[in-house]
Design an enzyme around this catalytic site. Structure first.
Site, PDB file in Angstrom:
ATOM      1  N   ARG B  68       0.919  -1.148  -0.246  1.00  0.00           N
ATOM      2  CA  ARG B  68       0.206  -0.149   0.100  1.00  0.00           C
ATOM      3  C   ARG B  68       1.595   1.343   0.186  1.00  0.00           C
ATOM      4  O   ARG B  68       0.558   1.797  -0.521  1.00  0.00           O
ATOM      5  CB  ARG B  68      -0.773   0.149   0.998  1.00  0.00           C
ATOM      6  CG  ARG B  68      -0.436  -0.327   2.910  1.00  0.00           C
ATOM      7  CD  ARG B  68      -1.662  -0.342   3.323  1.00  0.00           C
ATOM      8  NE  ARG B  68      -2.191  -1.311   3.384  1.00  0.00           N
ATOM      9  CZ  ARG B  68      -3.588  -1.640   3.279  1.00  0.00           C
ATOM     10  NH1 ARG B  68      -4.364  -1.292   4.020  1.00  0.00           N
ATOM     11  NH2 ARG B  68      -3.334  -2.862   3.534  1.00  0.00           N
ATOM     12  N   THR B  69       1.644   1.279   0.924  1.00  0.00           N
ATOM     13  CA  THR B  69       2.656   2.371   1.079  1.00  0.00           C
ATOM     14  C   THR B  69       3.343   2.754  -0.382  1.00  0.00           C
ATOM     15  O   THR B  69       3.341   3.647  -0.859  1.00  0.00           O
ATOM     16  CB  THR B  69       3.615   2.448   1.607  1.00  0.00           C
ATOM     17  OG1 THR B  69       2.865   2.028   3.229  1.00  0.00           O
ATOM     18  CG2 THR B  69       4.106   3.774   2.105  1.00  0.00           C
ATOM     19  N   LYS B  96      24.062  -8.435  -3.805  1.00  0.00           N
ATOM     20  CA  LYS B  96      25.423  -8.392  -3.553  1.00  0.00           C
ATOM     21  C   LYS B  96      26.271  -8.144  -3.353  1.00  0.00           C
ATOM     22  O   LYS B  96      26.819  -7.785  -3.078  1.00  0.00           O
ATOM     23  CB  LYS B  96      25.534  -8.413  -4.817  1.00  0.00           C
ATOM     24  CG  LYS B  96      24.892  -8.924  -6.276  1.00  0.00           C
ATOM     25  CD  LYS B  96      25.357  -8.194  -7.343  1.00  0.00           C
ATOM     26  CE  LYS B  96      23.776  -8.908  -8.707  1.00  0.00           C
ATOM     27  NZ  LYS B  96      24.501  -7.841 -10.056  1.00  0.00           N
ATOM     28  N   ARG B 118      12.165   2.979   2.386  1.00  0.00           N
ATOM     29  CA  ARG B 118      11.025   2.192   3.505  1.00  0.00           C
ATOM     30  C   ARG B 118      12.621   0.663   3.382  1.00  0.00           C
ATOM     31  O   ARG B 118      13.239   0.182   2.883  1.00  0.00           O
ATOM     32  CB  ARG B 118      10.425   1.144   3.296  1.00  0.00           C
ATOM     33  CG  ARG B 118       9.754  -0.113   4.438  1.00  0.00           C
ATOM     34  CD  ARG B 118       9.061  -0.455   4.392  1.00  0.00           C
ATOM     35  NE  ARG B 118       7.346   0.946   4.274  1.00  0.00           N
ATOM     36  CZ  ARG B 118       6.418   0.715   4.756  1.00  0.00           C
ATOM     37  NH1 ARG B 118       5.644  -0.853   4.439  1.00  0.00           N
ATOM     38  NH2 ARG B 118       5.741   1.411   5.201  1.00  0.00           N
ATOM     39  N   HIS B 146       7.250   6.534  10.393  1.00  0.00           N
ATOM     40  CA  HIS B 146       6.461   6.696   9.163  1.00  0.00           C
ATOM     41  C   HIS B 146       5.462   7.994   8.962  1.00  0.00           C
ATOM     42  O   HIS B 146       4.396   7.556   9.540  1.00  0.00           O
ATOM     43  CB  HIS B 146       5.621   5.625   9.624  1.00  0.00           C
ATOM     44  CG  HIS B 146       5.382   5.140   8.051  1.00  0.00           C
ATOM     45  ND1 HIS B 146       4.941   5.215   7.027  1.00  0.00           N
ATOM     46  CD2 HIS B 146       4.374   3.730   7.778  1.00  0.00           C
ATOM     47  CE1 HIS B 146       4.173   5.319   6.115  1.00  0.00           C
ATOM     48  NE2 HIS B 146       3.735   4.247   6.530  1.00  0.00           N
TER      49      HIS B 146
END
Lengths: 431, 327
Positions: B68-69, B96, B118, B146
């Protein structure tokens, strides 16, 4: 000029073992202290002179807790670079921890460290052996073989010995040959965080390491050792509660000694507020009351000695996210002025007492009877201190291979002028 | 493309990053909310697009799963006519062994204007912001903040209570659940207290430590006591992984004491607003009857999130290069 004779002239002799503070000279002959007092020049006309007017002359510092990363992590520090950092900080004896790769958990590993140190030949490097095989906490390592090979003591530092049963056996076993157990007190089931469990940790959303993690293991060990009475040393004390446990244990006559680091004497966990990993170490920085308690404990003798927990890491290691970056900060090259700031400048102790906690006391804990004082016949390990010199901490100038100090840019007072080991000048400050 | 709606009068924003709400002043928070209010109208048009960020590049750098975000940021950027680059961590050089700083610097070298990040580590956006010159927008960092979720919650609260003549300083908000590990709780706490609202954090002692009282909130461990006194109940998601750490004994026991069902809703004021950041565990922290009922603002939160993220992107990367009077 006789190269086997060094005459340190016109300094202020600080001999904590005798409580002596006086103007005078110090003569070292064939690597041993031959005489100290006023007007020694006539007594040794051929000796190499070193005029140190205005400076303190003290026994070489002893740090019973450093990490030199060799073998296995030589990109962070080697015994050579670590030794160079040590003598630049005034240390002539350092004890390196066993959390190398692989761990120092056998007599051959102990011999390896001693051999490397002898090759470098700048500073006396004494290895701790691991308490348990591979520092895994399950089975005792070959403690007695390591002891005979020259291990100064035993520690799984980096982690505590989680099992009470294993710890009890370790205490009992080393008692057989009067070995020293040096514990990183951190109850593993209470740990797992990356900074002090506090309002700051809550604010930052970082997992905390509670004070109880340190105190629970310490309390457990003190109970275990009550019946064994082995030599037991508490590493890097960080909480007021741990200080109180040690104070009570000493009052009860239990054999316990303790150390504290410069950062735990000066910094609080508020410093973690910007997610700067240079303030991430284990045990973590605690609160202001803990810092006060540690300072008081040094002053009243509850904490016996000072140790840097010099823990080099590369910039890449420390550039990681706060929760992923490794614990630890370097400390050898900045120790003296930081101790002086925390303890002497604040009036808690005087210079002579500071020297006691950096030399005489660690020598006593480690049973190194040939150093830690300016007595005739002891090793010619001496440091010359300019107590008034002010300077700014600049990691770019470190001899250590690593730069991870939390004190970058700090203005400090007190500097090492010369470090002498066995009568040989192994460090001279740039002027 | 359509013409632009007028920009709000209040325009106090000099930041290129949005790392958290803790650092923002009340005026800055209101600037975002007002901008979002003006931009909300764009989403009601038949052509849901304005040219405000035309030629700008926004990268979604998501190290944690999020639907959703991530979608909300993507759509927000697109509605402002920015180009969007979705950076998928599993197929990238991060797997990597590339460091976060290198990843960010490489993206910046591609010419991006904003990195929406995020990350599961608290403080990761701050580390990125230290090394890049482009904007960094925190889309959730570990258990820290957030901020856009906090802003959209604030927006939804204001949208609900402003028509009733209530200001933030008239409101009392309960945030319920795993406060200790919640970035949503922290962003809400900072934003709400900065705007003058009263905040009570509610949860079991293991997940809602009393030390939060030192950070400007009231702390309670009894939801039933708190409910009659509050205007807003923000129900956080139960994180099942906390069960393994024994923070609470069972889902059943948790929902008995900290779940919001219709019986509990009856204890609330009749005009209470129920929020949830999603995704919901229906039947656990919130029952379907409550989530889908008349007191729920949950879908409005999602809708408002789009406008809030448009506003954040606009303020961080667009406002300097366009006339501030117009979108």
């Amino acid at each position: 000029m006789n190269p086997t004779q060094l005459l340190i002239l016109n300094g202020t002799l600080l001999d904590p073992a005798k409580g002596r503070l006086e103007l005078g000279d110090l003569l070292i002959v064939d690597g041993r202290i031959a005489a100290s007092g006023a007007g020694l020049r006539a007594q040794a006309p051929d000796a190499t002179p070193l005029d140190v007017a205005g400076c303190y002359v003290a026994p070489g510092f002893i740090d019973m807790h450093v990490h030199f990363r060799e073998p296995g992590q030589e990109h962070k520090e080697t015994i050579a670079s670590g030794s160079a950092a040590a003598v630049a900080g005034g240390f002539t004896t350092v004890c390196c921890m066993a959390n190398t790769t692989p761990a120092i958990d056998s007599d051959t590993q102990v011999e390896f460290v001693l051999t490397q140190a002898a090759r470098v030949d700048r500073c006396d490097v004494r290895p701790f052996g691991a308490i348990t095989k591979a520092r895994a906490g399950n089975e005792l390592a070959e403690l007695r073989l390591m002891h005979e090979a020259g291990a100064i003591g035993f520690s799984d530092d980096g982690v505590g010995v989680g099992s009470a049963a294993v710890m009890l056996k370790a205490l009992q076993y080393v008692k057989m040959f009067d070995g020293l157990i040096s514990q990183h007190c951190e109850e593993p089931t209470l740990s797992g965080g990356c900074m002090n469990a506090s309002a700051t940790a809550l604010r930052l959303g970082l997992a905390g390491i509670p004070a109880a993690a340190e105190e629970v293991m310490l309390a457990r060990d003190l109970v275990l050792n009550r019946r064994v009475e082995a030599r037991y040393h508490v590493q890097h004390v960080s909480t007021a509660g741990a200080v109180e446990l040690i104070r009570q244990a000493k009052k009860a006559g239990l054999p316990v000694t303790a150390e504290v680091t410069p950062h735990h004497l000066l910094l609080t966990d508020a410093a973690c507020g910007s997610y700067d990993t240079h303030f991430k170490m284990n045990p973590p920085l605690r609160g202001a009351t803990d810092v006060q308690a540690c300072q008081t404990a040094v002053a009243d003798g509850t904490i016996d000695c000072l140790a840097t927990d010099h823990a080099p890491h590369t910039p890449e290691d420390k550039a990681q996210e706060f929760d992923k970056a490794p614990f630890g900060v370097v400390g050898l090259e900045t120790a003296l002025p930081l101790y002086a700031e925390a303890l002497v400048r604040g009036g808690r102790i005087n210079w002579l007492q500071l020297m006691e906690k950096m030399t005489t006391n660690p020598a006593r804990i480690l049973r190194l009877s040939d150093r830690g004082a300016l007595t005739d016949g002891l090793r010619g390990d001496v440091v010359v201190i300019d107590p008034d010199k002010t300077w700014r901490i600049d990691p770019a100038k470190f001899r250590s291979q690593s730069r991870n100090t939390p004190f970058t840019g700090r203005r400090v007072q007190g500097a090492i002028r010369y470090t002498v080991r066995g009568g040989r000048v192994v460090y001279t400050a740039e002027t | 493309m359509n013409t632009l709606p007028p920009a709000p009068e209040r325009f106090i924003w000099n930041r290129s990053h949005l790392l958290g709400l803790e650092d923002l002043s009340a005026a800055e928070i209101l600037a975002v909310l007002d901008t979002a209010g003006a931009l909300r109208e764009v989403s009601t048009r038949s052509i849901k697009k304005v040219p405000a960020l035309r030629g700008k590049v926004v990268v979604n750098l998501f190290f944690e799963d999020s639907t959703r975000t991530r979608s909300s940021f993507r759509l927000a950027a697109q509605r402002m006519s920015a180009d969007v680059l979705d950076f998928s961590v599993s197929t990238s050089s991060v797997s990597k062994g590339e460091t976060l700083a290198d990843t960010a610097l490489n993206l910046e070298a591609l010419g991006v204007d904003a990195i929406v990040i995020r990350h599961r580590s608290s403080g990761a956006p701050h580390a990125v912001a230290r090394v890049v010159r482009c904007s960094v927008i925190n889309a959730g960092d570990g258990g820290h903040e957030h901020p856009t979720q906090g802003l959209l919650d604030l927006f939804t609260i204001r949208q609900t209570f402003a028509p009733r003549g209530k200001k933030f300083s008239d409101l009392h908000v309960a945030i319920v659940g795993d406060i200790a590990h919640s970035r949503v709780a922290r962003s809400n706490l900072w934003g709400l207290t900065r705007l003058g609202a009263k905040v009570t954090l509610v949860g079991p002692t293991t997940l809602c430590p009393d030390q939060f009282a030192g950070l400007g909130a009231e702390v309670s461990h009894c939801l039933d006591d708190v409910l009659p006194r509050v205007d807003v109940v923000n129900m956080l998601r139960v994180q099942f992984e906390r069960l393994a750490s024994a923070a609470f004994p069972s889902i059943r026991e948790y929902s008995r004491y900290f779940g919001l069902d219709e019986a509990r809703l009856k204890r609330c004021r009749p005009d209470v607003l129920v929020l949830h950041p999603g995704p919901m565990n229906r039947g656990l922290e919130i029952t379907s009857a409550v989530a889908d009922g008349p007191r729920s603002g949950i879908l409005r939160q999602v809708n408002n999130g789009l406008a809030v993220r448009m506003a954040v992107l606009y303020l961080c990367i667009g406002a300097n290069s366009f006339a501030a009077k117009e979108f």
